[in-house]
Design an enzyme around this catalytic site. Structure first.
Site, PDB file in Angstrom:
ATOM      1  CG  ASP A  11      -1.694   1.205   1.428  1.00  0.00           C
ATOM      2  OD1 ASP A  11      -2.317   1.647   0.456  1.00  0.00           O
ATOM      3  OD2 ASP A  11      -1.708   1.760   2.553  1.00  0.00           O
ATOM      4  CG  ASP A  13      -1.962   7.400   0.491  1.00  0.00           C
ATOM      5  OD1 ASP A  13      -0.995   8.108   0.195  1.00  0.00           O
ATOM      6  OD2 ASP A  13      -2.991   7.331  -0.206  1.00  0.00           O
ATOM      7  N   GLY A  48      -7.362   4.141   3.804  1.00  0.00           N
ATOM      8  CA  GLY A  48      -7.387   3.068   2.809  1.00  0.00           C
ATOM      9  C   GLY A  48      -8.603   3.028   1.913  1.00  0.00           C
ATOM     10  NE  ARG A  51     -10.107  11.814  -4.884  1.00  0.00           N
ATOM     11  CZ  ARG A  51      -9.599  12.165  -6.060  1.00  0.00           C
ATOM     12  NH1 ARG A  51     -10.265  12.977  -6.853  1.00  0.00           N
ATOM     13  NH2 ARG A  51      -8.421  11.724  -6.449  1.00  0.00           N
ATOM     14  CB  SER A 116      -4.177   7.424  -3.780  1.00  0.00           C
ATOM     15  OG  SER A 116      -4.048   8.751  -4.224  1.00  0.00           O
ATOM     16  NE  ARG A 117     -10.385   7.728  -9.001  1.00  0.00           N
ATOM     17  CZ  ARG A 117     -11.093   7.396 -10.065  1.00  0.00           C
ATOM     18  NH1 ARG A 117     -10.944   8.042 -11.193  1.00  0.00           N
ATOM     19  NH2 ARG A 117     -11.968   6.429 -10.004  1.00  0.00           N
ATOM     20  CG  ASN A 118      -3.961  12.519  -6.041  1.00  0.00           C
ATOM     21  OD1 ASN A 118      -3.925  13.239  -7.037  1.00  0.00           O
ATOM     22  ND2 ASN A 118      -4.978  12.536  -5.190  1.00  0.00           N
TER      23      ASN A 118
HETATM   24  C1  BG6 Z   1      -5.858   5.759  -0.048  1.00  0.00           C
HETATM   25  C2  BG6 Z   1      -5.880   6.568   1.239  1.00  0.00           C
HETATM   26  O1  BG6 Z   1      -4.567   5.342  -0.322  1.00  0.00           O
HETATM   27  O2  BG6 Z   1      -6.334   6.538  -1.140  1.00  0.00           O
HETATM   28  C3  BG6 Z   1      -7.270   7.127   1.465  1.00  0.00           C
HETATM   29  O3  BG6 Z   1      -5.498   5.749   2.320  1.00  0.00           O
HETATM   30  C4  BG6 Z   1      -7.717   7.918   0.237  1.00  0.00           C
HETATM   31  O4  BG6 Z   1      -7.238   7.970   2.603  1.00  0.00           O
HETATM   32  C5  BG6 Z   1      -7.657   7.030  -0.995  1.00  0.00           C
HETATM   33  O5  BG6 Z   1      -9.051   8.374   0.423  1.00  0.00           O
HETATM   34  C6  BG6 Z   1      -8.047   7.770  -2.270  1.00  0.00           C
HETATM   35  O6  BG6 Z   1      -7.098   8.751  -2.515  1.00  0.00           O
HETATM   36  P1  BG6 Z   1      -7.236   9.919  -3.584  1.00  0.00           P
HETATM   37  O7  BG6 Z   1      -5.861  10.529  -3.617  1.00  0.00           O
HETATM   38  O8  BG6 Z   1      -7.591   9.272  -4.898  1.00  0.00           O
HETATM   39  O9  BG6 Z   1      -8.293  10.836  -3.102  1.00  0.00           O
HETATM   40 MG    MG Z   2      -2.840   3.037   3.607  1.00  0.00          MG
END
Ligand code: BG6
Ligand code: MG
Length: 217
Positions: A11, A13, A48, A51, A116-118
């Site tokens: 993972d 984040d 985890g 969004r 996450s998309r980031n």
């Molecule tokens: C996960 C985080 O990795 O990504 C979450 O633990 C987050 O907290 C999720 O909401 C989605 O992330 P993002 O950057 O696409 O908003």
């Molecule tokens: Mg995590």
């Protein structure tokens, strides 16, 4: 399951870096602007999950229109992306770099599976864009954690089966995803509770020899 380990899947984040704090500050800013009570403790339940699911949990049963939900998620993400500029390679959590080196030395493949998309932006800021053989992010599958789909997507591209891969996760939703998918799981920190095959307090404790010895056979 007998152990025929071929890959580690991480993972992002909370495992590779502590972006959970930035997610918290971005949701908090939105919540404050909208007059919604939201504490650091509330934020633990957002670890985890996607969004959209994060927004749903932040709202705690409050109903909003779909257009408002879209606008709020976009606003939260704008705040979050602004904060990503603060990330540097020094923000890779202690213990991660030696663990990756040890895994490579043992010939293991390395995957990243982030909701996450980031994820790519964060990897880029950390100087880790080339650290993993396969990266799955919030756009790779429809059903994110606790569905096992993202881990299975990454394992498939690594050409390993779930019992050949060990997942590192800091979120209950992520450990659930790993377990449902048939992966070995390492729970990092306290959020997953008792769930997971092996528990470590922080990535500093991620000693591969000890973890492998602790896995049930
Ligand atoms: C996960 C985080 O990795 O990504 C979450 O633990 C987050 O907290 C999720 O909401 C989605 O992330 P993002 O950057 O696409 O908003
Ligand atoms: Mg995590």
């Amino acid at each position: 399951m007998s152990l025929d380990l071929k890959a580690l899947i991480f993972d992002l984040d909370g495992v590779i870096t502590d972006t959970a704090e930035y997610h918290y500050r971005s949701w908090k800013r939105l919540a404050d602007e909208e007059g919604i009570p939201f504490t650091r403790e509330d934020n633990e339940a957002l670890r985890g999950v996607s969004r959209r699911e994060s927004l749903r949990r932040m709202l705690k049963g409050r109903q909003i229109a779909e257009a408002t939900a879209e606008a709020w998620m976009t606003r939260k993400n704008t705040y979050y992306v602004e904060m990503l500029d603060l990330i540097t390679p020094a923000d890779v959590l202690e213990g991660v770099t030696p663990l990756l080196a040890e895994a490579r030395a043992r010939g293991l493949k390395l995957g990243l599976a982030s909701a996450s998309r980031n994820a790519w932006k964060v990897l880029d800021r950390l100087g880790m864009s080339a650290a993993f053989d396969v990266v799955g992010d919030g756009s790779s599958v429809v059903n994110t954690k606790p569905s096992p789909d993202l881990f299975i997507w990454v394992a498939g591209r690594l050409n390993v089966s779930p019992p050949q891969a060990l997942v590192f996760e800091d979120a209950e939703a992520g450990i659930d995803a790993g377990l449902t998918g048939g992966f070995w799981t390492v729970a990092v920190g306290s959020a997953p509770g008792e769930k997971g095959h092996v528990h470590i307090a922080t990535m500093r404790d991620a000693d591969l020899t000890r973890i492998l010895a602790a896995l049930p056979r």
